[in-house]
Enzyme design. Structure first.
Site, PDB file in Angstrom:
ATOM      1  N   SER A 151       0.829  -1.197   0.000  1.00 35.09           N
ATOM      2  CA  SER A 151       0.000   0.000   0.000  1.00 35.09           C
ATOM      3  C   SER A 151       0.872   1.259   0.000  1.00 35.09           C
ATOM      4  CB  SER A 151      -0.960  -0.053   1.199  1.00 35.09           C
ATOM      5  OG  SER A 151      -1.992   0.889   1.067  1.00 35.09           O
ATOM      6  N   ASP A 196      -8.078  -5.296  -6.484  1.00 32.20           N
ATOM      7  CA  ASP A 196      -7.801  -4.132  -5.645  1.00 32.20           C
ATOM      8  C   ASP A 196      -8.516  -2.911  -6.230  1.00 32.20           C
ATOM      9  OD1 ASP A 196      -6.698  -2.042  -4.136  1.00 32.20           O
ATOM     10  OD2 ASP A 196      -4.718  -2.977  -4.070  1.00 32.20           O
ATOM     11  N   HIS A 231      -7.621  -5.144  -1.932  1.00 27.43           N
ATOM     12  CA  HIS A 231      -6.429  -4.476  -1.420  1.00 27.43           C
ATOM     13  C   HIS A 231      -5.802  -5.263  -0.270  1.00 27.43           C
ATOM     14  CE1 HIS A 231      -3.647  -1.256  -0.757  1.00 27.43           C
ATOM     15  NE2 HIS A 231      -4.052  -1.076   0.488  1.00 27.43           N
TER      16      HIS A 231
END
Length: 348
Positions: free
Chosen positions: A133, A289, A320
């Protein structure tokens, strides 16, 4: 040990001038290390944290028998500026406390980590930089800012530039927190957080962190939740209410919103910055995602023409959070890629 009592060290940088022009006096970089640095300092790895994550939240990918084995590698996990352990609105004294805390960029984070790596450990080359991330965003920035140091890189479920659709999501999270009357423009008392705003932010996040298929198939049951409501309250509201100061969240959100390696001095575009990367790389988006879809990372890879790079998509429905360490199948997939990359010959 995890949680507020987890041990860590702090590197203080006496006068750290940010991209904004403001200076932290000092900047505090909280970090933890795993393993031992070898004599020639060739086994160092940097593994930055992610949005609201703390160093112990990265430990799921570190351990005996895994690719990031502390018996072989020296893994440095620096905490992001703004996460509550490193310099943040919640722990900086006046006049830069709370709502006055300066803006932080991804470049600021990487520069503070560079200072840590070189000043504390005297490391000149990194065997690998990786992260999930916002940790992936920092990975890209490391490879652009310090191409002479980064031998290998593995950004997973993240991006080199925050996409417009991602910014729409972030604006929703920001609005949820700041429109709570208890937020008071960021000057809420330490013991009176805008809890309604945090709960609202958790519901914004809930629709994005996992995929539509994750909810359709009720995969949240694999995490031990007994109903959708149980998951939304127990997992998502619990996540945001677990010691995550609202001003800290907004600082890191602003860092994310403005992420773009193309703003690095010496480059005129994101494409040009990506072309400067020389590392051996595996770029790993997740199949579903909603923040960082595979096609966005395929675009980034297409511009990394001076790197030895592969796009490898994490399959499945976890969206995600395929990169979050909760699903054993995804953990094994990511760990295998890390092992393959570390066993490959470095390019620099």
């Amino acid at each position: 040990m995890t949680g507020p009592d987890a041990p860590y060290k702090v590197h203080e940088i006496p006068d750290f001038t940010l991209v904004s022009g403001e200076t932290l006096r000092p900047a505090r970089v909280a970090y933890q290390t795993y393993g031992s640095l070898n004599d020639d300092k060739s086994n160092a790895i940097v593994y930055p944290t992610w949005y609201s994550g703390r160093h112990w939240d990265n430990e799921w990918l570190i351990g005996s028998g895994m690719a990031l084995d502390p018996e072989r590698w020296f893994i440095i996990v620096p905490n992001m500026l703004g996460n509550g352990l490193s310099s943040s609105p919640s722990n900086t004294p006046p006049p830069f406390d709370r709502a006055r805390f300066p803006r932080i960029t991804v470049r600021d984070n990487v520069e503070s980590q560079y200072r840590l790596v070189t000043e504390v450990f005297g490391i000149e080359t990194l065997a690998l930089v990786l992260g999930w991330s916002m940790g992936a965003g920092q990975t890209y920035q490391w490879a652009v800012s310090h191409p002479e140091m980064v031998q290998r890189m593995l950004p997973f479920c993240g991006s080199s530039k925050t996409a417009p659709h991602n910014k729409v999501f972030l604006d929703g999270v920001r609005a949820a927190i700041t429109t709570d009357a208890a937020f008071r423009g960021g000057w809420y008392p330490p013991d009176e957080w805008p809890v309604a705003g945090l709960r609202a932010a958790s519901r914004v996040y809930a629709g994005w962190g996992f995929s539509q298929a994750f909810y359709w198939d009720e995969v949240w049951r694999e995490l031990g939740y007994t109903s959708l409501s149980d998951f939304l309250v127990g997992f998502w509201e619990g996540f945001f209410l677990d010691g995550r100061d609202p001003n800290n969240l907004l600082t890191m959100l602003d860092t994310w919103w403005n992420g773009d390696v193309g703003t690095t001095p010496g480059f005129s575009s994101t494409e040009e910055a990506l072309a400067s990367i020389r590392a051996r790389a595996i770029v790993m988006p997740a199949e579903k995602d909603l923040y960082f879809p595979p096609e966005d990372e395929a675009w980034a890879v297409s511009h990394m023409r001076n790197a030895d790079v592969e796009l490898r998509v994490i399959p499945g429905v976890w969206g995600h959070f395929a990169g979050g360490g909760a699903n054993p199948v995804d953990v094994a997939f990511i760990d295998a890629a890390v092992a393959e990359l570390l066993d490959s010959k470095p390019r620099i």
